[in-house]
Design a protein around this motif. Structure first.
Motif, short mmCIF file in Angstrom:
data_model
loop_
_atom_site.label_atom_id
_atom_site.label_comp_id
_atom_site.label_asym_id
_atom_site.label_seq_id
_atom_site.Cartn_x
_atom_site.Cartn_y
_atom_site.Cartn_z
N ASN A 1 0.83 -1.20 0.00
CA ASN A 1 0.00 0.00 0.00
C ASN A 1 0.87 1.25 0.00
N ARG B 1 -8.31 -4.54 -5.35
CA ARG B 1 -8.48 -5.00 -3.97
C ARG B 1 -9.81 -5.73 -3.93
N SER C 1 0.19 -5.40 5.66
CA SER C 1 0.09 -6.12 4.39
C SER C 1 1.33 -6.95 4.15
N THR D 1 -3.95 -8.20 2.66
CA THR D 1 -3.90 -7.02 3.51
C THR D 1 -5.19 -6.87 4.29
N MET E 1 -7.05 1.96 -1.13
CA MET E 1 -5.84 1.93 -1.94
C MET E 1 -5.16 3.28 -2.07
N PHE F 1 -6.03 3.69 3.31
CA PHE F 1 -5.39 2.53 3.89
C PHE F 1 -4.65 2.85 5.19
#
Lengths: 311, 179
Positions: A48, A67, A243, A260, A265, A270
């Motif tokens: 990320n 994702r 992640s 993750t 994103m 994130f």
């Protein structure tokens, strides 16, 4: 006469010695150069988080990030594969040290614009610098239609948030690179008075190269001050993003496969809005594909007649 | 008396001759790989070389990071995956030039014989080239073929069709008198 022979015998080897090791002589003459570290990471993102890499001058990078939904959704949902979110992004190297980028995430229909610039490069030889330092700054714009009575309708500046990051990385050897990257995420408008408009995080990341083309990545982003959200009137804490992934490099593509607990994103999503937990097994599978195109050739190749080859 | 003269003469003869040495730090080497899928070209302007006229010895050394490609990513892969330049930062040729007469004008055919080290592997090579003494500068040129597999440079099967099994190397060195 015998004496003459002796003298000659001694003097001849001396002249030979003076000529050996031409290689050493060449190295003496050649100045020690500064060797700048390259390819600390295989791509511009670890999983990320932004990595310390920027796109080279004249090169356009196209990145598609996927994702998927929760793995725990089970076989009916194809373990989350049915529920896919996409981020499309373009990054361009204006110079070797300045990269500009734009992107759009399907969740929140959020656009992001960013600048990434090199401040210091890791180097050895004539000039020693133990780390590479890169700055990153971005702005996010939530372009969703505002529902009546929603926050977005009442305060349009709520659509905008920022992320500013300083990335410090070191390539320890050809296999291991580690990174520490503090970041501040600023939200113009927050849900409650108690919430901070600025959330501080420290992204810790690393990669370990397993083979020349395969690397293992870890990306952990602990929050320094807690971000929360109101869920049915109750304040719930967001969790830290963690992640784990692999990078597979083939010719002009880098494939990143990862697992993750972050659904988002882009930086704000994130780093500060992760609600899924590793310990509960709420994980998302995702993959990124990035590809580079050389738009502007280096000057040494100006006269080269070869067209832009797409590998 | 005679003995002293003879010894003096011998001493003079035995003094290491201030042999003419020629040197450059900006020599040019290029390599070219051609396949049906794509052509790959790389240029290096940071080649250093030294030539000792009295022994005809030639040493050529080049930093692998000095090879520039049209595509930056290709340059990165070349260094990281193929040449492993962090481990093997330089390639060297250490040998002799035969068939060269510095007093003659014009382009002369010469032979380069010696050890070529690439990617940590050393091989004996013997290649034809030309040498010319022009305006006090020594110009050495050669064009020869190199097989990556000979030097343990591995090409993964994914890109096997993109990289030639035999690479054409062109060398163009202009050496000046070393002061």
């Amino acid at each position: 006469m015998k004496n003459l022979f002796f003298i000659l015998a001694f003097l001849v080897p001396v002249s030979l010695l003076a000529q050996t090791n031409l290689l050493d002589e060449l190295n003496e003459e050649t100045e020690e150069e500064t060797v700048y570290t390259r390819a600390t990471f295989k791509g511009t993102r670890i999983v990320n988080s932004q990595s310390v890499e920027t796109v080279d001058k004249g090169v356009l990078q196209f990145m598609i990030s996927h994702r998927f939904g929760e793995l725990s959704d089970g076989p009916r949902e194809l373990w989350g594969l049915d529920n896919s979110q996409v981020r499309l992004a373009l990054n361009y190297g204006i110079t070797d040290w300045l990269q500009v980028g734009i992107g759009r995430t399907s969740t929140d229909k959020t656009f992001d614009g960013s600048l990434k610039f090199k401040l210091l490069r890791q180097s050895s030889g004539k000039r020693y610098m133990p780390v590479s330092i890169v700055g990153f700054t971005s702005i996010n714009y939530n372009s969703q239609a505002a529902l009546e009575g929603s926050l977005l309708e009442e305060e349009p500046q709520a659509r905008i948030s920022y992320a500013h990051q300083l990335i410090v990385a070191r390539k320890f050897n050809s296999r291991l690179s580690l990174q520490v990257a503090p970041m501040v995420v600023h939200r113009n408008v927050v849900q409650t008075r108690e919430q901070d408009n600025d959330i501080f995080v420290v992204a810790l990341g690393g990669r370990y190269k397993l083979t020349n083309r395969l690397a293992l990545n870890v990306d952990f982003i602990p929050m320094l001050n807690q971000n929360t959200r109101l869920v049915e009137g109750i304040e719930e804490e967001y969790l830290n993003s963690l992640s784990v992934g692999v990078d597979i490099e083939t010719g002009g593509h880098v494939f990143q496969l990862h697992v993750t607990n972050s659904r988002g994103m882009y930086e704000r999503a994130f780093a500060t809005e992760t609600f899924s937990s590793w310990t509960d097994g709420d994980l998302y599978f995702g993959f990124n594909i990035s590809r580079v195109f050389t738009l502007v050739k280096p000057k040494e190749f100006d006269e080269s007649t070869s067209s832009i080859q797409v590998l | 008396m005679k003995k002293i003269v003879i010894i003096a003469l011998v001493a003079l003869l035995a003094t290491p001759t201030m042999a003419q040495k020629f040197i450059t730090r900006t020599g040019y080497i290029q390599f070219f790989s051609s396949t049906a899928v794509e052509d790959i070209e790389a240029k290096n302007n940071q080649v250093s070389a030294i030539f000792d006229q009295s022994s005809n010895e030639l040493v050529v050394q080049m930093p692998i990071r000095g090879f520039k490609f049209e595509k930056a990513l290709m340059q990165e892969h070349f260094n990281e995956n193929y040449m492993e330049s962090e481990e093997f930062p330089k390639s060297t040729f250490n040998g002799k030039v035969t068939g060269f007469d510095a007093s003659k004008k014009g382009v002369q055919k010469v032979v380069f014989t010696g050890k070529l080290t690439i990617h940590g592997v050393t091989k004996e090579v013997k290649e034809e080239g030309t040498a010319e003494m022009k305006d006090g500068k020594l110009m050495l040129d050669a064009k020869f073929m190199v097989k990556p597999v000979d030097y343990d440079i591995k090409t993964p099967s994914v890109v096997a069709d993109n990289i030639a099994k035999i690479i054409e190397v062109t060398m163009d060195l202009d050496l000046s008198l070393k002061k």
